[in-house]
Structure formats: structure tokens, C-alpha cells
Motif scaffolding. Structure first.
Motif, PDB file in Angstrom:
ATOM      1  N   LEU A 149       0.832  -1.201   0.000  1.00  0.00           N
ATOM      2  CA  LEU A 149       0.000   0.000   0.000  1.00  0.00           C
ATOM      3  C   LEU A 149       0.872   1.259   0.000  1.00  0.00           C
ATOM      4  O   LEU A 149       0.599   2.212  -0.746  1.00  0.00           O
ATOM      5  CB  LEU A 149      -0.928   0.004   1.210  1.00  0.00           C
ATOM      6  N   ASP A 150       1.920   1.241   0.789  1.00  0.00           N
ATOM      7  CA  ASP A 150       2.846   2.363   0.834  1.00  0.00           C
ATOM      8  C   ASP A 150       3.508   2.581  -0.514  1.00  0.00           C
ATOM      9  O   ASP A 150       3.666   3.717  -0.974  1.00  0.00           O
ATOM     10  CB  ASP A 150       3.894   2.122   1.916  1.00  0.00           C
ATOM     11  N   LYS A 151       3.860   1.493  -1.177  1.00  0.00           N
ATOM     12  CA  LYS A 151       4.460   1.559  -2.505  1.00  0.00           C
ATOM     13  C   LYS A 151       3.494   2.188  -3.497  1.00  0.00           C
ATOM     14  O   LYS A 151       3.877   3.014  -4.334  1.00  0.00           O
ATOM     15  CB  LYS A 151       4.817   0.140  -2.963  1.00  0.00           C
ATOM     16  N   MET A 152       2.213   1.789  -3.418  1.00  0.00           N
ATOM     17  CA  MET A 152       1.198   2.331  -4.331  1.00  0.00           C
ATOM     18  C   MET A 152       0.984   3.814  -4.085  1.00  0.00           C
ATOM     19  O   MET A 152       0.790   4.583  -5.028  1.00  0.00           O
ATOM     20  CB  MET A 152      -0.120   1.571  -4.148  1.00  0.00           C
ATOM     21  N   LYS A 153       1.028   4.251  -2.830  1.00  0.00           N
ATOM     22  CA  LYS A 153       0.847   5.662  -2.507  1.00  0.00           C
ATOM     23  C   LYS A 153       1.955   6.511  -3.093  1.00  0.00           C
ATOM     24  O   LYS A 153       1.741   7.631  -3.517  1.00  0.00           O
ATOM     25  CB  LYS A 153       0.797   5.856  -0.974  1.00  0.00           C
ATOM     26  N   HIS A 154       3.172   5.966  -3.090  1.00  0.00           N
ATOM     27  CA  HIS A 154       4.309   6.711  -3.596  1.00  0.00           C
ATOM     28  C   HIS A 154       4.397   6.699  -5.113  1.00  0.00           C
ATOM     29  O   HIS A 154       5.171   7.444  -5.698  1.00  0.00           O
ATOM     30  CB  HIS A 154       5.605   6.164  -2.984  1.00  0.00           C
ATOM     31  N   ASP A 156       1.905   7.536  -7.051  1.00  0.00           N
ATOM     32  CA  ASP A 156       1.077   8.643  -7.543  1.00  0.00           C
ATOM     33  C   ASP A 156       1.809   9.915  -7.611  1.00  0.00           C
ATOM     34  O   ASP A 156       2.539  10.552  -7.410  1.00  0.00           O
ATOM     35  CB  ASP A 156      -0.164   8.829  -6.669  1.00  0.00           C
TER      36      ASP A 156
END
Length: 156
Positions: A149-154, A156
């Protein structure tokens, strides 16, 4: 909880739980095997070995338990109940299943209070190992999910 259950998922879980159960029984066998010999069919060979009958009984029990796990905890059949209630239902059904196996397969003399006490203690130990293993597995999965999830947030 919404994991898709397949035959392979079921077999993998049976083998994982069975392996851990046999390991626990090997340890119990080394500690109490000779003392329990003659009193428990599970330790009929004493410290020397676990019999094929014992290993098959454990496998049959694990197949039932994993089936209960999938039915009560992982299926959508009881999805209406809270997670805590489903876990309580699973625990109660497990206690009845263990007691049933113990009586039917003569795991120990059913009229011996010391045998029941030892059985309850060993069951509690196994239950604690199971909860610890599940907790560690869930913690690991949560860490992976948080990382993804943290990877996906970064991104963007």
C-alpha cells in the motif's frame, strides 16, 4: 478472510498443520512417551516412535479441523457472525472434536482424571502454539500489505 478456497489451498493448509502437529507430538513423545505407554494409544510405542496408527489418526483429525477452519472462519457461510463469534464457534467445535476423537480412538482412559488433566494441558499448549503461529502469520501478511500500500501511494 475472503481468500479463494481451492483444493490446493485446503491440502496446503492440512499439510502445514499436520507437519506442526507431528513436530509437537515428537516433542511430547520424547517427554512423556514412556510414561504414557500403556495408557494412551497415541504413545503406544513409548519414546521409541509414533505408530502409523497415531500418525493416521492425527492426519484424520487435522483434515477435519482444517475443514472446520475453512467452514467456520474462511467461508462465507458464517459471514453474518462477527470474527470473534466465529473464532469462539471454531474453538468450541474443536474442543468437542478433540474430546470425541480422544474417546472414540482411546487416546487415553476416559475415566482417568489425570489423563484428562494432561490432555487439557497438552491441548492448551497446542492451542497456544496455533494462536502464536496464526498471529505471526497474520502480522507478516499485514506488514506485506502495508508495504504494498505504501508503494502504491508513492507511485502517484
Amino acid at each position: 478472510m475472503d481468500e479463494k478456497v481451492t483444493v490446493f489451498t485446503y491440502v496446503k493448509q492440512v499439510l502445514k498443520v499436520y507437519g506442526l502437529t507431528v513436530l509437537i507430538f515428537i516433542i511430547f513423545n520424547q517427554v512423556i512417551g514412556d510414561k504414557a505407554m500403556g495408557h494412551s494409544s497415541l504413545f503406544s510405542m513409548g519414546k521409541g516412535a509414533l505408530s502409523i496408527a497415531t500418525l493416521l489418526q492425527l492426519l484424520a483429525f487435522i483434515v477435519c479441523e482444517v475443514g472446520l477452519d475453512f467452514l467456520v472462519l474462511k467461508s462465507r457461510i458464517l459471514n453474518i457472525a462477527s470474527v470473534a463469534l466465529r473464532k469462539l464457534i471454531f474453538l468450541v467445535l474443536t474442543v468437542f472434536a478433540v474430546a470425541g476423537y480422544a474417546v472414540i480412538l482411546r487416546w487415553f482412559p476416559v475415566d482417568d482424571i489425570h489423563a484428562w488433566a494432561g490432555f487439557c494441558i497438552s491441548f492448551a499448549i497446542c492451542l497456544l502454539f496455533g494462536f502464536l503461529f496464526s498471529w505471526l502469520e497474520e502480522k507478516s501478511e499485514n506488514k506485506k500489505m502495508a508495504g504494498a500500500l505504501d508503494k502504491m501511494k508513492h507511485m502517484d
